[in-house]
Design a protein around this motif. Structure first.
Motif, PDB file in Angstrom:
ATOM      1  N   VAL A  66      -4.598  -7.973 -14.139  1.00  0.00           N
ATOM      2  CA  VAL A  66      -4.481  -9.729 -14.438  1.00  0.00           C
ATOM      3  C   VAL A  66      -4.154 -10.564 -13.253  1.00  0.00           C
ATOM      4  O   VAL A  66      -3.764 -10.303 -12.412  1.00  0.00           O
ATOM      5  CB  VAL A  66      -3.462  -9.860 -15.671  1.00  0.00           C
ATOM      6  CG1 VAL A  66      -3.899  -9.246 -16.792  1.00  0.00           C
ATOM      7  CG2 VAL A  66      -1.982  -9.454 -15.097  1.00  0.00           C
ATOM      8  N   GLY A  67      -4.462 -11.929 -13.416  1.00  0.00           N
ATOM      9  CA  GLY A  67      -4.138 -12.968 -12.434  1.00  0.00           C
ATOM     10  C   GLY A  67      -2.581 -12.948 -12.536  1.00  0.00           C
ATOM     11  O   GLY A  67      -1.755 -12.770 -13.397  1.00  0.00           O
ATOM     12  N   GLY A  68      -2.111 -13.370 -11.412  1.00  0.00           N
ATOM     13  CA  GLY A  68      -0.772 -13.530 -10.887  1.00  0.00           C
ATOM     14  C   GLY A  68       0.036 -12.410 -10.549  1.00  0.00           C
ATOM     15  O   GLY A  68       1.319 -12.170 -10.679  1.00  0.00           O
ATOM     16  N   THR A  69      -0.707 -11.255 -10.444  1.00  0.00           N
ATOM     17  CA  THR A  69      -0.120 -10.048  -9.862  1.00  0.00           C
ATOM     18  C   THR A  69      -0.509  -9.770  -8.246  1.00  0.00           C
ATOM     19  O   THR A  69      -1.448 -10.405  -8.004  1.00  0.00           O
ATOM     20  CB  THR A  69      -0.627  -8.761 -10.684  1.00  0.00           C
ATOM     21  OG1 THR A  69      -1.715  -8.572 -11.078  1.00  0.00           O
ATOM     22  CG2 THR A  69       0.192  -9.163 -12.319  1.00  0.00           C
ATOM     23  N   ASP A  70       0.153  -8.900  -7.705  1.00  0.00           N
ATOM     24  CA  ASP A  70      -0.236  -8.776  -6.427  1.00  0.00           C
ATOM     25  C   ASP A  70      -1.496  -7.881  -6.182  1.00  0.00           C
ATOM     26  O   ASP A  70      -1.695  -6.624  -6.495  1.00  0.00           O
ATOM     27  CB  ASP A  70       1.076  -7.377  -5.684  1.00  0.00           C
ATOM     28  CG  ASP A  70       0.859  -7.591  -4.306  1.00  0.00           C
ATOM     29  OD1 ASP A  70      -0.099  -7.674  -3.751  1.00  0.00           O
ATOM     30  OD2 ASP A  70       1.797  -6.917  -3.726  1.00  0.00           O
ATOM     31  N   LYS A  71      -2.415  -8.489  -5.726  1.00  0.00           N
ATOM     32  CA  LYS A  71      -3.988  -7.911  -5.644  1.00  0.00           C
ATOM     33  C   LYS A  71      -4.098  -7.154  -4.613  1.00  0.00           C
ATOM     34  O   LYS A  71      -4.820  -6.408  -4.550  1.00  0.00           O
ATOM     35  CB  LYS A  71      -4.962  -9.180  -5.698  1.00  0.00           C
ATOM     36  CG  LYS A  71      -6.538  -8.806  -5.297  1.00  0.00           C
ATOM     37  CD  LYS A  71      -7.308 -10.117  -5.321  1.00  0.00           C
ATOM     38  CE  LYS A  71      -8.517  -9.549  -5.059  1.00  0.00           C
ATOM     39  NZ  LYS A  71      -9.484 -10.991  -4.874  1.00  0.00           N
ATOM     40  N   SER A  72      -3.437  -7.555  -3.299  1.00  0.00           N
ATOM     41  CA  SER A  72      -3.500  -6.500  -2.190  1.00  0.00           C
ATOM     42  C   SER A  72      -2.938  -5.272  -2.377  1.00  0.00           C
ATOM     43  O   SER A  72      -3.504  -4.207  -2.123  1.00  0.00           O
ATOM     44  CB  SER A  72      -2.836  -7.244  -0.945  1.00  0.00           C
ATOM     45  OG  SER A  72      -1.476  -7.368  -1.321  1.00  0.00           O
TER      46      SER A  72
END
Length: 169
Positions: A106-112
């Motif tokens: 989900v958005g707002g989480t650490d994508k990297s």
């Protein structure tokens, strides 16, 4: 009718027992057999009627934990709903003797950090918001091309212009 009448795998029945689910709701009675058959469908029911377990239980029944591929993609229009589905899926998976990898994108989480983990291992079940899932697929990090099940939860609240599936009520 009881959930035992569905003859789910033992770990699924244990998960149902843990949350004290004894009898399926009307939507579950009607749609679980349809979902198990592999047919495409659109189900419509009120909040609290058991829709999440209606699709999750058959998904776990068909899941192959030995596979290294993504087998299921579940999208939800909000972080909150995606997290609720994720928690329900984790509860079921916790009863499996074999590891079932489930992720919540989900958005707002650490994508990297998510990308780093994907480079090591793909999940069996992907749950998340369409935007984050799309970003991970578009970057080439999330490989959903072998998934056999795709769920759009609350499809009526999301803009999908070419979704034409039969409705079963």
């Amino acid at each position: 009718m009881s959930f035992k009448d569905f003859n789910f795998k033992t770990f699924i029945q244990e998960a149902l027992d843990e949350i004290k689910f004894k009898e399926p709701t009307p939507v579950q009675q009607k749609l679980i057999p349809v979902v198990r058959s592999g047919r495409d469908l659109v189900g419509e029911s009120k909040t609290g009627s058991g829709k999440t377990h209606t699709f999750l239980l058959p998904i776990f029944e068909k899941l192959n934990p030995k596979s290294g591929d993504v087998q299921v993609v579940i999208t939800a229009p909000s972080r909150e709903l995606a997290t609720q589905i994720y928690q329900a899926a984790r509860q079921i998976a916790s009863h499996s003797e074999k590891e079932i990898r489930i992720v919540n994108y989900v958005g707002g989480t650490d994508k990297s950090r998510q990308i780093e983990k994907l480079q090591v291992k793909q999940p069996h079940i992907v749950i998340g918001t369409p935007g984050r899932i799309y970003d991970l697929v578009a970057s080439g990090d999330l490989a959903i091309h072998k998934a056999h099940t795709f769920v759009v939860d609350e499809a009526d609240t999301v803009s999908y212009t070419h979704l034409t599936l039969p409705t079963i009520r």
